[in-house]
Design a protein around this motif. Structure first.
Motif, PDB file in Angstrom:
ATOM      1  N   LEU A   5       8.006   8.573   2.407  1.00 27.94           N
ATOM      2  CA  LEU A   5       6.887   9.453   2.123  1.00 27.94           C
ATOM      3  C   LEU A   5       6.475   9.171   0.675  1.00 27.94           C
ATOM      4  CD1 LEU A   5       5.288  11.776   3.461  1.00 27.94           C
ATOM      5  CD2 LEU A   5       6.972  13.356   2.502  1.00 27.94           C
ATOM      6  N   VAL A   6       5.356   8.505   0.498  1.00 27.01           N
ATOM      7  CA  VAL A   6       4.965   8.018  -0.824  1.00 27.01           C
ATOM      8  C   VAL A   6       4.661   9.197  -1.745  1.00 27.01           C
ATOM      9  CG1 VAL A   6       3.323   6.619  -2.125  1.00 27.01           C
ATOM     10  CG2 VAL A   6       4.067   5.889   0.165  1.00 27.01           C
ATOM     11  N   ASP A   7       5.307   9.235  -2.881  1.00 27.10           N
ATOM     12  CA  ASP A   7       5.152  10.330  -3.836  1.00 27.10           C
ATOM     13  C   ASP A   7       3.904  10.098  -4.673  1.00 27.10           C
ATOM     14  OD1 ASP A   7       5.408  12.448  -5.499  1.00 27.10           O
ATOM     15  OD2 ASP A   7       7.283  11.817  -6.448  1.00 27.10           O
ATOM     16  N   GLY A   8       2.762  10.348  -4.059  1.00 26.76           N
ATOM     17  CA  GLY A   8       1.499  10.168  -4.745  1.00 26.76           C
ATOM     18  C   GLY A   8       0.996  11.424  -5.406  1.00 26.76           C
ATOM     19  N   GLY A   9       1.810  12.483  -5.421  1.00 30.70           N
ATOM     20  CA  GLY A   9       1.445  13.707  -6.107  1.00 30.70           C
ATOM     21  C   GLY A   9       0.627  14.681  -5.288  1.00 30.70           C
ATOM     22  N   VAL A  47      -3.732  15.220  -1.265  1.00 29.15           N
ATOM     23  CA  VAL A  47      -4.731  16.283  -1.343  1.00 29.15           C
ATOM     24  C   VAL A  47      -5.313  16.208  -2.741  1.00 29.15           C
ATOM     25  CG1 VAL A  47      -5.098  18.776  -1.419  1.00 29.15           C
ATOM     26  CG2 VAL A  47      -3.607  17.807   0.325  1.00 29.15           C
ATOM     27  N   GLY A  48      -6.635  16.346  -2.844  1.00 24.03           N
ATOM     28  CA  GLY A  48      -7.243  16.293  -4.170  1.00 24.03           C
ATOM     29  C   GLY A  48      -8.319  15.233  -4.234  1.00 24.03           C
ATOM     30  N   ALA A  49      -8.472  14.634  -5.405  1.00 24.05           N
ATOM     31  CA  ALA A  49      -9.578  13.718  -5.648  1.00 24.05           C
ATOM     32  C   ALA A  49      -9.107  12.274  -5.657  1.00 24.05           C
ATOM     33  CB  ALA A  49     -10.248  14.056  -6.979  1.00 24.05           C
ATOM     34  N   ALA A  50     -10.010  11.378  -5.257  1.00 23.75           N
ATOM     35  CA  ALA A  50      -9.675   9.957  -5.162  1.00 23.75           C
ATOM     36  C   ALA A  50      -9.307   9.371  -6.519  1.00 23.75           C
ATOM     37  CB  ALA A  50     -10.845   9.189  -4.549  1.00 23.75           C
ATOM     38  N   ARG A  55      -5.253   6.837  -9.791  1.00 27.48           N
ATOM     39  CA  ARG A  55      -4.600   6.732 -11.103  1.00 27.48           C
ATOM     40  C   ARG A  55      -3.092   6.836 -10.964  1.00 27.48           C
ATOM     41  NH1 ARG A  55      -8.982   9.642 -12.956  1.00 27.48           N
ATOM     42  NH2 ARG A  55      -7.861  11.626 -12.815  1.00 27.48           N
ATOM     43  N   ARG A  56      -2.653   7.794 -10.131  1.00 24.06           N
ATOM     44  CA  ARG A  56      -1.206   7.964  -9.967  1.00 24.06           C
ATOM     45  C   ARG A  56      -0.591   6.730  -9.302  1.00 24.06           C
ATOM     46  NH1 ARG A  56       3.010  11.276 -10.350  1.00 24.06           N
ATOM     47  NH2 ARG A  56       4.564  11.322  -8.691  1.00 24.06           N
ATOM     48  N   LEU A  57      -1.234   6.178  -8.301  1.00 16.87           N
ATOM     49  CA  LEU A  57      -0.691   4.984  -7.645  1.00 16.87           C
ATOM     50  C   LEU A  57      -0.643   3.810  -8.610  1.00 16.87           C
ATOM     51  CD1 LEU A  57      -2.341   5.210  -4.101  1.00 16.87           C
ATOM     52  CD2 LEU A  57      -0.002   5.835  -4.749  1.00 16.87           C
ATOM     53  N   HIS A  58      -1.649   3.677  -9.475  1.00 14.40           N
ATOM     54  CA  HIS A  58      -1.620   2.609 -10.485  1.00 14.40           C
ATOM     55  C   HIS A  58      -0.501   2.839 -11.496  1.00 14.40           C
ATOM     56  CE1 HIS A  58      -5.001  -0.008  -9.556  1.00 14.40           C
ATOM     57  NE2 HIS A  58      -5.757   1.053  -9.310  1.00 14.40           N
ATOM     58  N   GLU A  59      -0.341   4.086 -11.936  1.00 11.43           N
ATOM     59  CA  GLU A  59       0.716   4.400 -12.905  1.00 11.43           C
ATOM     60  C   GLU A  59       2.097   4.086 -12.346  1.00 11.43           C
ATOM     61  OE1 GLU A  59      -0.020   8.494 -13.660  1.00 11.43           O
ATOM     62  OE2 GLU A  59      -1.780   8.114 -14.938  1.00 11.43           O
ATOM     63  N   MET A  80      -5.689   8.938   3.755  1.00 11.30           N
ATOM     64  CA  MET A  80      -6.532   8.101   4.623  1.00 11.30           C
ATOM     65  C   MET A  80      -7.702   7.546   3.816  1.00 11.30           C
ATOM     66  SD  MET A  80      -8.784   9.010   8.004  1.00 11.30           S
ATOM     67  CE  MET A  80     -10.539   8.607   7.922  1.00 11.30           C
ATOM     68  N   GLN A  81      -8.350   8.380   3.001  1.00 11.82           N
ATOM     69  CA  GLN A  81      -9.508   7.920   2.242  1.00 11.82           C
ATOM     70  C   GLN A  81      -9.126   6.799   1.272  1.00 11.82           C
ATOM     71  OE1 GLN A  81     -11.602  11.214   0.477  1.00 11.82           O
ATOM     72  NE2 GLN A  81     -11.652  12.375   2.393  1.00 11.82           N
ATOM     73  N   LEU A  82      -7.922   6.872   0.723  1.00  9.62           N
ATOM     74  CA  LEU A  82      -7.484   5.848  -0.226  1.00  9.62           C
ATOM     75  C   LEU A  82      -7.223   4.507   0.449  1.00  9.62           C
ATOM     76  CD1 LEU A  82      -5.074   7.831  -2.587  1.00  9.62           C
ATOM     77  CD2 LEU A  82      -7.535   7.399  -2.840  1.00  9.62           C
TER      78      LEU A  82
END
Length: 200
Positions: A5-9, A47-50, A55-59, A80-82
């Motif tokens: 489960l990817v910890d994307g925040g 959940v939230g904004a793209a 940014r979190r995935l890049h970090e 899904m949107q990402l």
């Protein structure tokens, strides 16, 4: 089965994890590339904004890692949107590019409220292992202001002013715009199919 489960925040991580546990799957919340690439299934919630999500995935140096995943991967809601190539949110954001297409804002209009929030029917279902046992017209729970127009990668659509993608697929990458963890028996069935069936 190992589920990463990817910890994307995303704030829905806990509820997605609990939904998987109810189906007998043990998921590991992780931002470790080795964990993600060693998993049998990968789930990208959000959940939230793209802009913030990318940014979190890049970090975390996970953008290239998610592109290397060779097992079934499921993006949920923002996740899904990402998966698409670009989102119009936040002035335009380059996203993961794992599913062809883009995400645009849902235009408000008479009888069309934004955000699109609540239960809505799935239409135009395409035969796919992820949708096995799910019928035309069943309802799922949506919360979103941006969406991907229905197109060649759409497995199921939903109508909100116009048809939008509710479920998409490109290769071993699937996405659900709705929240399966909040969509009662339909959501449970979709997650169960993802865990058991989609590698067929």
């Amino acid at each position: 089965m190992r589920v990463a489960l990817v910890d994307g925040g995303g704030t829905n991580i806990g509820s997605v994890s609990y939904a998987l546990e109810r189906l007998g799957a043990t998921s590991r919340l992780t931002a470790d590339p080795a964990d993600i690439l060693a998993a049998d299934r990968v789930v990208l919630p959000g959940v939230g904004a793209a802009g913030a999500g990318m940014r979190r995935l890049h970090e975390l140096d996970l953008v290239d890692v998610l592109g290397q995943v060779q097992v079934p991967l499921l993006g949920v809601c923002l996740g899904m949107q990402l998966l698409f190539e670009r989102s119009a949110e936040d002035g335009g954001v380059a996203t993961l590019g794992l599913v062809p297409g883009e995400v645009v804002g849902i235009p408000a209009g008479p009888g069309v409220r934004v955000p699109h929030m609540g239960w809505n029917t799935l239409t135009g279902l395409v035969e796919d292992p992820l949708l096995e046992g799910i019928e035309e017209g069943e309802r799922a729970y949506f919360v979103h202001s941006f969406a991907s127009p229905a197109g060649p990668h759409t497995l199921a659509a939903t109508e909100h002013g116009r048809p939008w993608s509710a479920v998409v697929r490109s290769g071993l990458r699937w996405g659900a715009q709705f929240h399966p963890e909040r969509s009662a028996s339909l959501g449970s069935r979709l997650l169960r199919n993802f865990l058991r069936e989609v590698d067929r």
